[in-house]
Motif scaffolding. Structure first.
Motif, PDB file in Angstrom:
ATOM      1  N   VAL A  54       0.164   7.130   4.246  1.00  0.00           N
ATOM      2  CA  VAL A  54       1.497   7.239   3.661  1.00  0.00           C
ATOM      3  C   VAL A  54       2.478   7.734   4.724  1.00  0.00           C
ATOM      4  N   LEU A  55       3.530   6.967   4.940  1.00  0.00           N
ATOM      5  CA  LEU A  55       4.532   7.316   5.948  1.00  0.00           C
ATOM      6  C   LEU A  55       5.700   8.065   5.330  1.00  0.00           C
ATOM      7  N   ALA A  56       6.009   7.736   4.088  1.00  0.00           N
ATOM      8  CA  ALA A  56       7.147   8.388   3.438  1.00  0.00           C
ATOM      9  C   ALA A  56       7.058   8.242   1.938  1.00  0.00           C
ATOM     10  N   LYS A  57       7.544   9.280   1.243  1.00  0.00           N
ATOM     11  CA  LYS A  57       7.729   9.201  -0.201  1.00  0.00           C
ATOM     12  C   LYS A  57       9.204   9.455  -0.448  1.00  0.00           C
ATOM     13  N   LEU A  58       9.870   8.459  -0.948  1.00  0.00           N
ATOM     14  CA  LEU A  58      11.325   8.536  -1.061  1.00  0.00           C
ATOM     15  C   LEU A  58      11.767   8.572  -2.515  1.00  0.00           C
ATOM     16  N   LYS A  59      12.825   9.320  -2.741  1.00  0.00           N
ATOM     17  CA  LYS A  59      13.482   9.281  -4.048  1.00  0.00           C
ATOM     18  C   LYS A  59      14.566   8.222  -3.999  1.00  0.00           C
ATOM     19  N   GLY A  60      15.125   7.921  -5.150  1.00  0.00           N
ATOM     20  CA  GLY A  60      16.242   6.979  -5.188  1.00  0.00           C
ATOM     21  C   GLY A  60      17.378   7.453  -4.307  1.00  0.00           C
ATOM     22  N   GLY A  61      17.947   6.544  -3.553  1.00  0.00           N
ATOM     23  CA  GLY A  61      19.095   6.866  -2.711  1.00  0.00           C
ATOM     24  C   GLY A  61      18.730   7.392  -1.331  1.00  0.00           C
ATOM     25  N   GLU A  62      17.434   7.530  -1.051  1.00  0.00           N
ATOM     26  CA  GLU A  62      17.027   8.019   0.264  1.00  0.00           C
ATOM     27  C   GLU A  62      16.697   6.846   1.186  1.00  0.00           C
ATOM     28  N   GLU A  63      16.566   7.149   2.461  1.00  0.00           N
ATOM     29  CA  GLU A  63      16.174   6.108   3.398  1.00  0.00           C
ATOM     30  C   GLU A  63      15.157   6.635   4.401  1.00  0.00           C
ATOM     31  N   PHE A  64      14.452   5.719   5.007  1.00  0.00           N
ATOM     32  CA  PHE A  64      13.402   6.058   5.961  1.00  0.00           C
ATOM     33  C   PHE A  64      13.503   5.095   7.133  1.00  0.00           C
ATOM     34  N   GLU A  65      13.411   5.659   8.328  1.00  0.00           N
ATOM     35  CA  GLU A  65      13.561   4.819   9.513  1.00  0.00           C
ATOM     36  C   GLU A  65      12.420   5.099  10.491  1.00  0.00           C
ATOM     37  N   ILE A  66      11.912   4.049  11.108  1.00  0.00           N
ATOM     38  CA  ILE A  66      10.826   4.223  12.074  1.00  0.00           C
ATOM     39  C   ILE A  66      10.962   3.156  13.167  1.00  0.00           C
ATOM     40  N   ASN A  67      10.615   3.526  14.365  1.00  0.00           N
ATOM     41  CA  ASN A  67      10.627   2.550  15.460  1.00  0.00           C
ATOM     42  C   ASN A  67       9.242   1.936  15.606  1.00  0.00           C
ATOM     43  N   ILE A  68       9.211   0.684  15.988  1.00  0.00           N
ATOM     44  CA  ILE A  68       7.932   0.004  16.192  1.00  0.00           C
ATOM     45  C   ILE A  68       7.957  -0.707  17.536  1.00  0.00           C
ATOM     46  N   ASP A  69       6.787  -0.871  18.130  1.00  0.00           N
ATOM     47  CA  ASP A  69       6.734  -1.584  19.409  1.00  0.00           C
ATOM     48  C   ASP A  69       5.932  -2.876  19.309  1.00  0.00           C
ATOM     49  N   GLU A  70       5.483  -3.202  18.115  1.00  0.00           N
ATOM     50  CA  GLU A  70       4.829  -4.493  17.895  1.00  0.00           C
ATOM     51  C   GLU A  70       5.054  -4.884  16.442  1.00  0.00           C
ATOM     52  N   ASP A  71       4.852  -6.153  16.132  1.00  0.00           N
ATOM     53  CA  ASP A  71       5.012  -6.596  14.749  1.00  0.00           C
ATOM     54  C   ASP A  71       4.093  -5.768  13.861  1.00  0.00           C
ATOM     55  N   THR A  72       4.619  -5.270  12.760  1.00  0.00           N
ATOM     56  CA  THR A  72       3.906  -4.274  11.957  1.00  0.00           C
ATOM     57  C   THR A  72       4.033  -4.594  10.473  1.00  0.00           C
ATOM     58  N   LYS A  73       2.918  -4.439   9.772  1.00  0.00           N
ATOM     59  CA  LYS A  73       2.933  -4.623   8.316  1.00  0.00           C
ATOM     60  C   LYS A  73       3.137  -3.286   7.623  1.00  0.00           C
ATOM     61  N   PHE A  74       3.968  -3.277   6.602  1.00  0.00           N
ATOM     62  CA  PHE A  74       4.163  -2.093   5.767  1.00  0.00           C
ATOM     63  C   PHE A  74       3.885  -2.469   4.318  1.00  0.00           C
ATOM     64  N   TYR A  75       3.518  -1.457   3.552  1.00  0.00           N
ATOM     65  CA  TYR A  75       3.292  -1.662   2.130  1.00  0.00           C
ATOM     66  C   TYR A  75       4.201  -0.721   1.354  1.00  0.00           C
ATOM     67  N   VAL A  76       4.865  -1.261   0.356  1.00  0.00           N
ATOM     68  CA  VAL A  76       5.822  -0.483  -0.414  1.00  0.00           C
ATOM     69  C   VAL A  76       5.466  -0.593  -1.886  1.00  0.00           C
ATOM     70  N   ARG A  77       5.413   0.553  -2.549  1.00  0.00           N
ATOM     71  CA  ARG A  77       5.228   0.507  -3.993  1.00  0.00           C
ATOM     72  C   ARG A  77       5.960   1.677  -4.623  1.00  0.00           C
ATOM     73  N   CYS A  78       6.104   1.590  -5.909  1.00  0.00           N
ATOM     74  CA  CYS A  78       6.720   2.670  -6.661  1.00  0.00           C
ATOM     75  C   CYS A  78       5.638   3.268  -7.533  1.00  0.00           C
ATOM     76  N   ASN A  79       5.633   4.583  -7.695  1.00  0.00           N
ATOM     77  CA  ASN A  79       4.526   5.201  -8.424  1.00  0.00           C
ATOM     78  C   ASN A  79       4.837   5.451  -9.900  1.00  0.00           C
ATOM     79  N   THR A  80       5.702   4.636 -10.483  1.00  0.00           N
ATOM     80  CA  THR A  80       5.845   4.739 -11.937  1.00  0.00           C
ATOM     81  C   THR A  80       4.554   4.261 -12.577  1.00  0.00           C
ATOM     82  N   THR A  81       4.294   4.703 -13.791  1.00  0.00           N
ATOM     83  CA  THR A  81       3.066   4.287 -14.468  1.00  0.00           C
ATOM     84  C   THR A  81       3.134   2.821 -14.866  1.00  0.00           C
ATOM     85  N   LEU A  82       4.339   2.280 -14.951  1.00  0.00           N
ATOM     86  CA  LEU A  82       4.479   0.900 -15.407  1.00  0.00           C
ATOM     87  C   LEU A  82       4.289  -0.112 -14.286  1.00  0.00           C
TER      88      LEU A  82
END
Ligand SMILES: [Zn+2]
Length: 116
Positions: A54-82
């Motif tokens: 886990v790189l970041a846990k964000l609330k609504g309205g927040e942002e996250f920034e990271i630098n990369i030096d090669e093509d990179t896959k990320f996974y994003v999900r929301c932890n609502t029960t639905l």
């Protein structure tokens, strides 16, 4: 701050730099923006890498920034029960990649879209 290797010249550079100080090769940058239209108690946007870290846990309205030096896959999900759908996004080196993460309807689904 960490040191990473420039993909162009192989020398070590800071991961917070915008370009390699040795050869000028631009570093990839990834920015995730979260929609601020959802403030429910269970809502956190979770951004992880290819290893499941886990790189970041964000609330609504927040942002996250990271630098990369090669093509990179990320996974994003929301932890609502639905909605626990995982979105895979690919960020490209030598590019500024921006992604908007949203909950589209009462936590029922999430969406990740690339923005300019
Ligand atoms: Zn370089």
């Amino acid at each position: 701050m960490a040191l990473i290797k420039c993909k162009e010249c192989g020398k070590e550079i800071s991961d917070t730099a915008n370009e390699c100080v040795h050869c000028g090769c631009p570093l990839g940058k990834v920015k995730f923006y979260t929609s601020n239209n959802w403030t429910g108690i269970a809502s956190r946007y979770i951004i992880s890498n290819n290893n499941g870290q886990v790189l970041a846990k964000l609330k609504g309205g927040e942002e996250f920034e990271i630098n990369i030096d090669e093509d990179t896959k990320f996974y994003v999900r929301c932890n609502t029960t639905l909605s626990r759908k995982k979105h895979e996004v690919v960020a490209y080196a030598c590019k500024i990649n921006k992604f908007l993460v949203e909950i589209t309807f009462m936590g029922a689904s999430t969406r990740v879209s690339e923005i300019n």
